[in-house]
Design a protein around this motif. Sequence first.
Motif, mmCIF file in Angstrom:
data_model
loop_
_atom_site.group_PDB
_atom_site.id
_atom_site.type_symbol
_atom_site.label_atom_id
_atom_site.label_comp_id
_atom_site.label_asym_id
_atom_site.label_seq_id
_atom_site.Cartn_x
_atom_site.Cartn_y
_atom_site.Cartn_z
ATOM 1 N N PHE A 1 0.827 -1.207 0.000
ATOM 2 C CA PHE A 1 0.000 0.000 0.000
ATOM 3 C C PHE A 1 0.862 1.258 0.000
ATOM 4 C CE2 PHE A 1 -1.824 3.455 2.515
ATOM 5 C CZ PHE A 1 -2.938 3.760 1.749
ATOM 6 N N PHE A 2 1.840 1.301 0.887
ATOM 7 C CA PHE A 2 2.657 2.510 0.992
ATOM 8 C C PHE A 2 3.519 2.713 -0.254
ATOM 9 C CE2 PHE A 2 1.776 1.934 5.577
ATOM 10 C CZ PHE A 2 1.282 3.194 5.836
ATOM 11 N N VAL A 3 4.011 1.630 -0.847
ATOM 12 C CA VAL A 3 4.768 1.754 -2.088
ATOM 13 C C VAL A 3 3.880 2.313 -3.193
ATOM 14 C CG1 VAL A 3 5.917 0.448 -3.924
ATOM 15 C CG2 VAL A 3 6.431 -0.054 -1.527
ATOM 16 N N SER A 4 2.676 1.765 -3.334
ATOM 17 C CA SER A 4 1.767 2.214 -4.385
ATOM 18 C C SER A 4 1.281 3.637 -4.134
ATOM 19 C CB SER A 4 0.573 1.261 -4.494
ATOM 20 O OG SER A 4 0.992 -0.025 -4.913
ATOM 21 N N ALA A 5 1.031 3.973 -2.873
ATOM 22 C CA ALA A 5 0.602 5.335 -2.552
ATOM 23 C C ALA A 5 1.696 6.342 -2.880
ATOM 24 C CB ALA A 5 0.217 5.430 -1.077
ATOM 25 N N PHE A 6 2.953 5.968 -2.633
ATOM 26 C CA PHE A 6 4.077 6.843 -2.972
ATOM 27 C C PHE A 6 4.158 7.060 -4.479
ATOM 28 C CE2 PHE A 6 8.500 7.083 -4.433
ATOM 29 C CZ PHE A 6 8.893 8.283 -3.834
ATOM 30 N N VAL A 7 4.035 5.969 -5.240
ATOM 31 C CA VAL A 7 4.081 6.077 -6.698
ATOM 32 C C VAL A 7 2.907 6.920 -7.204
ATOM 33 C CG1 VAL A 7 3.948 4.796 -8.867
ATOM 34 C CG2 VAL A 7 5.327 3.915 -6.969
ATOM 35 N N ALA A 8 1.736 6.719 -6.637
ATOM 36 C CA ALA A 8 0.572 7.501 -7.055
ATOM 37 C C ALA A 8 0.800 8.995 -6.824
ATOM 38 C CB ALA A 8 -0.663 7.037 -6.286
ATOM 39 N N ARG A 9 1.410 9.327 -5.712
ATOM 40 C CA ARG A 9 1.688 10.735 -5.412
ATOM 41 C C ARG A 9 2.678 11.317 -6.415
ATOM 42 N NH1 ARG A 9 1.155 14.017 -0.903
ATOM 43 N NH2 ARG A 9 2.723 15.656 -0.674
ATOM 44 N N ARG A 10 3.701 10.555 -6.767
ATOM 45 C CA ARG A 10 4.706 11.038 -7.710
ATOM 46 C C ARG A 10 4.165 11.113 -9.138
ATOM 47 N NH1 ARG A 10 10.006 10.979 -5.928
ATOM 48 N NH2 ARG A 10 10.333 12.105 -7.905
ATOM 49 N N GLU A 11 3.193 10.261 -9.454
ATOM 50 C CA GLU A 11 2.655 10.207 -10.813
ATOM 51 C C GLU A 11 1.328 10.955 -10.955
ATOM 52 O OE1 GLU A 11 4.119 8.839 -13.487
ATOM 53 O OE2 GLU A 11 5.888 8.355 -12.268
ATOM 54 N N TRP A 12 0.936 11.677 -9.949
ATOM 55 C CA TRP A 12 -0.299 12.463 -9.979
ATOM 56 C C TRP A 12 -1.527 11.588 -10.263
ATOM 57 C CZ3 TRP A 12 0.078 17.376 -8.282
ATOM 58 C CH2 TRP A 12 1.359 17.964 -8.289
ATOM 59 N N ILE A 13 -1.617 10.504 -9.522
ATOM 60 C CA ILE A 13 -2.775 9.608 -9.616
ATOM 61 C C ILE A 13 -3.618 9.807 -8.358
ATOM 62 C CG2 ILE A 13 -3.548 7.214 -9.742
ATOM 63 C CD1 ILE A 13 -0.891 6.546 -11.097
ATOM 64 N N ALA A 14 -4.838 10.233 -8.525
ATOM 65 C CA ALA A 14 -5.725 10.498 -7.378
ATOM 66 C C ALA A 14 -6.337 9.189 -6.896
ATOM 67 C CB ALA A 14 -6.814 11.478 -7.775
ATOM 68 N N LEU A 15 -5.969 8.760 -5.718
ATOM 69 C CA LEU A 15 -6.473 7.504 -5.165
ATOM 70 C C LEU A 15 -7.684 7.693 -4.267
ATOM 71 C CD1 LEU A 15 -3.113 5.751 -4.192
ATOM 72 C CD2 LEU A 15 -4.540 5.287 -6.192
ATOM 73 N N PHE A 16 -7.747 8.798 -3.568
ATOM 74 C CA PHE A 16 -8.797 8.995 -2.570
ATOM 75 C C PHE A 16 -9.495 10.337 -2.791
ATOM 76 C CE2 PHE A 16 -5.451 6.370 -0.599
ATOM 77 C CZ PHE A 16 -6.185 5.220 -0.353
ATOM 78 N N PRO A 17 -10.375 10.424 -3.782
ATOM 79 C CA PRO A 17 -11.113 11.668 -4.015
ATOM 80 C C PRO A 17 -12.040 11.986 -2.841
ATOM 81 C CG PRO A 17 -12.025 9.881 -5.319
ATOM 82 C CD PRO A 17 -10.755 9.363 -4.728
ATOM 83 N N ARG A 18 -12.341 13.254 -2.676
ATOM 84 C CA ARG A 18 -13.188 13.674 -1.565
ATOM 85 C C ARG A 18 -14.662 13.339 -1.781
ATOM 86 N NH1 ARG A 18 -10.822 19.729 -0.026
ATOM 87 N NH2 ARG A 18 -8.689 19.047 0.501
ATOM 88 N N GLU A 19 -15.059 13.186 -3.035
ATOM 89 C CA GLU A 19 -16.461 12.930 -3.333
ATOM 90 C C GLU A 19 -16.893 11.554 -2.824
ATOM 91 O OE1 GLU A 19 -14.199 13.777 -5.516
ATOM 92 O OE2 GLU A 19 -14.744 15.846 -6.051
ATOM 93 N N VAL A 20 -18.039 11.526 -2.167
ATOM 94 C CA VAL A 20 -18.608 10.263 -1.693
ATOM 95 C C VAL A 20 -19.356 9.607 -2.849
ATOM 96 C CG1 VAL A 20 -20.208 9.200 -0.055
ATOM 97 C CG2 VAL A 20 -18.836 11.176 0.640
ATOM 98 N N PRO A 21 -19.196 8.295 -3.056
ATOM 99 C CA PRO A 21 -19.915 7.620 -4.143
ATOM 100 C C PRO A 21 -21.425 7.803 -4.016
ATOM 101 C CG PRO A 21 -18.198 6.204 -3.271
ATOM 102 C CD PRO A 21 -18.283 7.381 -2.352
ATOM 103 N N GLU A 22 -22.093 7.838 -5.138
ATOM 104 C CA GLU A 22 -23.546 7.972 -5.148
ATOM 105 C C GLU A 22 -24.197 6.737 -4.536
ATOM 106 O OE1 GLU A 22 -24.861 8.676 -9.103
ATOM 107 O OE2 GLU A 22 -23.500 10.369 -9.423
#
Length: 227
Positions: free
Chosen positions: A52-73
Amino acid sequence: MRVGIPAIYHLAFFGAFIPYLAFKSGRRLAARPLPPKVKYFSSQIIILGIFFFVSAFVARREWIALFPREVPEPRMFVLGAAVLVALVVLMRPMWRKRVEERSRKTWLFMPRTRQEHVLWVGCSFAAGVSEEVTYRGVMFVVLWRVTGSPLAGALISGAVFAISHFLQGWKSMAIIFGIALAFQMIAWVSGSLYIGMAVHALYDVIAGFYYGAYGEKVGYPIEPLPP
């Protein structure tokens, strides 16, 4: 779209090295005694946390939004519940068959004691979060950028996810590939990983608890079967 060095390392690590380790581990366990379940569940939680932490780090460096603020419908929660029910209904006969046939590796997914149940729940939720982030979040987006096709990204990441579960056998890998595509569909339709995480975690919890309960009912050995 171009990808950075972290994305390339992520593809190499999770797309090639982890499947290789899964294949090697599956072959090794086929010829050696199975590890104690408490130790196995605990190690899986730690490994999934690292993923998880490895992927979260890569997502941050690659500008991949993993946890948007919007709640699912609300309808997305209904979709998730429908997928979960469908998976349980479809997989239950296979779960029963594995236990009845005394499938050796099934023992690793069969919590029986209170401690094992607690650890299994922790392992299931760790898998739900970590694997969705790694495969449906980061890997899918990186492959989409590399290939220019979201379909190719979904198919390749789903195949890698299935191969990484080699420990469960060839037939299970084919089913897991289909499950991976179902989770990817949920992420695509809902616009986030939240519903997929919940469905993934709850599915794993239900599967493990069913294995344990049915194993108890039919007298599946408490100790692991020999190689």
